[in-house]
Design an enzyme around this catalytic site. Sequence first.
Site: not given
Length: 375
Positions: A56, A58, A160, A174, A176, A202, A206, A210, A302
């Site tokens: 951790h 600390e 986008a 799409s 770009w 999607t 496309d 991913l 997305e």
Amino acid sequence: MDRQVARDDRFYMREALRLAAKGRGRTSPNPMVGSVIVVQDQVVGRGYHERIGGPHAEINSLREAGDRAAGAVLYVTLEPCNHFGRTPPCTRAILDAGIAKVVVGMRDPNAHVKGGGVEFLRKQGVIVETGILEKECRLLNQSFIKHVTQGIPHVTLKAAMTLDGRIATRSRDSKWISNESSRRFVHRLRCALDGILVGIGTVLADDPMLTARTVNKSGCRQPARIVLDTNLRIPIESRLVRTVREAPVWIACSQEAAAARGASLEMAGVELLRLRAVGDRIDLRALLSELGRKAIGSLLVEGGAQVLGSFLEERLADDFCFFYAPKIMADPQSLPAFFGMAKESVAEAFEVHDLRVRRFGQDVMLSARLNETIY
């Protein structure tokens, strides 16, 4: 908050926050934590939680400080743990090092350990102050807080679009809309989160991978790739399925989806999440609960338009990153960023909070929270 905040406390807590952020993408489902040790206005130790299962913050700062930690002040963004998990309790290490005072940014929201570290240290005679830059500390770990308190991931919407809010032409082209600089940032964003989600539309349009292409440079792990596919229409030859060994692929399908089709995908290495479906749509709340059980604390949605709109309408999204390119589609048949319910008045629109603006070349990214309150 235990007392009025002093300037020096804020200064050192900001340094602890800066260190904590270095662990982004490596600590989930645990939080990002930073720690600074100070003796007479001199920093003698710095540390952060570098990766899940590792020491951790600390502990790392105490190791750097060494003997200089005796009588020092330790600043830490999150309440020190007082229990055995993957690592021993930090409270014991703090006592053993002789730290005289601990300044804590925020209490631990985990119900199993809440308050334990602060109260234990106080009983041992250590001065403890809390609530220093608490808002900033909570914002840093929104995903962790939501996951441990609600059992579901923190959800970020990403899209986008053109200046008139279109994400594809009428023929669904799409590539770009956003520029290369924006796309590089999205890959860093993917790298920082636990899962990426898209709809089957999607995937069919496309054939995306991913993945986070910056992963090898930054050391982040690849996020789980999740597809909403009620009837298992994903092609077995899709890039997602073919790259399943590079990063997990989970398909959220209905409980009635074809068993034979599902078996073929499972043989290819895909994991099926069979969930309730309402009509032809997966129950998103059931999906988030399942993802939470699978240690997904942060989720990047997305799209496309139906998926983005559904998360908005069901108020399941926490924040967003929208990229606007210097283009205007000016075609009513092009694809809008969101499909949602009709609104009769402006008052029905979704409000956003803490809006921020960032430029990527000629692209502009708007990001904000969709909830007024901070977890």
